[in-house]
Design an enzyme around this catalytic site. Sequence first.
Site, short mmCIF file in Angstrom:
data_model
loop_
_atom_site.label_atom_id
_atom_site.label_comp_id
_atom_site.label_asym_id
_atom_site.label_seq_id
_atom_site.Cartn_x
_atom_site.Cartn_y
_atom_site.Cartn_z
N GLU A 72 -10.52 -2.35 -5.04
CA GLU A 72 -10.14 -3.68 -4.60
C GLU A 72 -11.40 -4.73 -4.38
O GLU A 72 -12.18 -4.19 -3.37
CB GLU A 72 -9.00 -3.71 -3.61
CG GLU A 72 -8.78 -5.20 -3.06
CD GLU A 72 -7.81 -5.49 -2.05
OE1 GLU A 72 -7.22 -6.35 -1.73
OE2 GLU A 72 -7.75 -4.44 -1.08
N LYS B 37 -2.96 -10.17 -7.46
CA LYS B 37 -2.42 -9.57 -6.45
C LYS B 37 -1.15 -10.73 -5.88
O LYS B 37 -1.43 -11.96 -5.85
CB LYS B 37 -3.25 -9.51 -5.28
CG LYS B 37 -2.56 -8.82 -3.96
CD LYS B 37 -4.14 -8.45 -2.92
CE LYS B 37 -3.41 -7.83 -1.94
NZ LYS B 37 -4.57 -7.31 -0.89
N CYS C 107 -3.73 -2.96 -3.06
CA CYS C 107 -3.67 -2.76 -1.48
C CYS C 107 -2.23 -2.76 -0.85
O CYS C 107 -1.51 -1.91 -1.43
CB CYS C 107 -4.74 -3.66 -0.71
SG CYS C 107 -5.32 -3.23 0.84
#
Length: 307
Positions: A44, A131, A165
């Site tokens: 990430e 995200k 994540c």
Amino acid sequence: MTTKTVAALQIGSSPEGRARTLEEILAYESEIAASGASLVVMPEALLGGYPKGEIFGTRLGYRLPEGREAYARYYENAIDVPGPETEALAALSQRTGASLVVGVIERGGNTLYCTALFFEPATGLAAKHRKLMPTGTERLIWGQGDGSTLPVVDSEAGRIGGAICWENHMPLLRTAMYAKGVEIWCAPTVDERDIWQCSMRHIAHEGRCFVVSACQVQPSPAELGQDVPGWDANRPLINGGSVIVGPLGDVLAGPLRGKAGLLTAQVDTAELVRARYDFDVVGHYSRPDVFSLTVDERPRPAVRFVS
């Protein structure tokens, strides 16, 4: 053949900026090629950086000028998609023959997004995932993605998709991606904790898919010459933990901790039929008469012009 080599490249963002980080990624070309990996997942926010411990001058109810300056520097270190960095990564994919999944900080106007980019050897930049939900104070600096960037890509290794994540903790997002037929779940992260290993094994077992998680590794504040309040100066900011997991939750490689490196394992997507024999989360083990999920994949721009 359905057996392929997949890899997680555990590496950290360089404090010298995105150009130096890109050089460090490209320096792994010969190792990637020698491994025979058909898929390489990277962490990430690798290009653009994960500024762990930074507060960007923000307190509840007010923001300090130095925080705006810190954000401006962070924005400058982010990348445009497409741009020169994506061209370099596409070329790396082509030269090595490996699909790449790379975490970046993407500029979208004056908003930054934590994004995973998907590269294919034959076509270059194939897709991106923004995200959906930045975690905690990440919301100060990153915007939210929408349902239009939830790709599953047909790659040489198999059908690849995934989440970034703590998105991996969102059950409805996981369900949506399972329904798209993910065979190899890609999980770029900066979460170094032991509980992350449990999550990766759970997702592999729940989705009956292979999981490749790549985590950053960053030195301690003392090594970097930084002061990070509330953090042990001698403890690495991010200690890695990249891992590759099989569809019954068995760890195939890793976790790799405390150093950079290329973690590899062989996977056989033909195993997924056998793994889903007794549990297919969006098939025979679902109860559509009781539960249903609707996923809105339309882009959600702030302004629409209609003529």
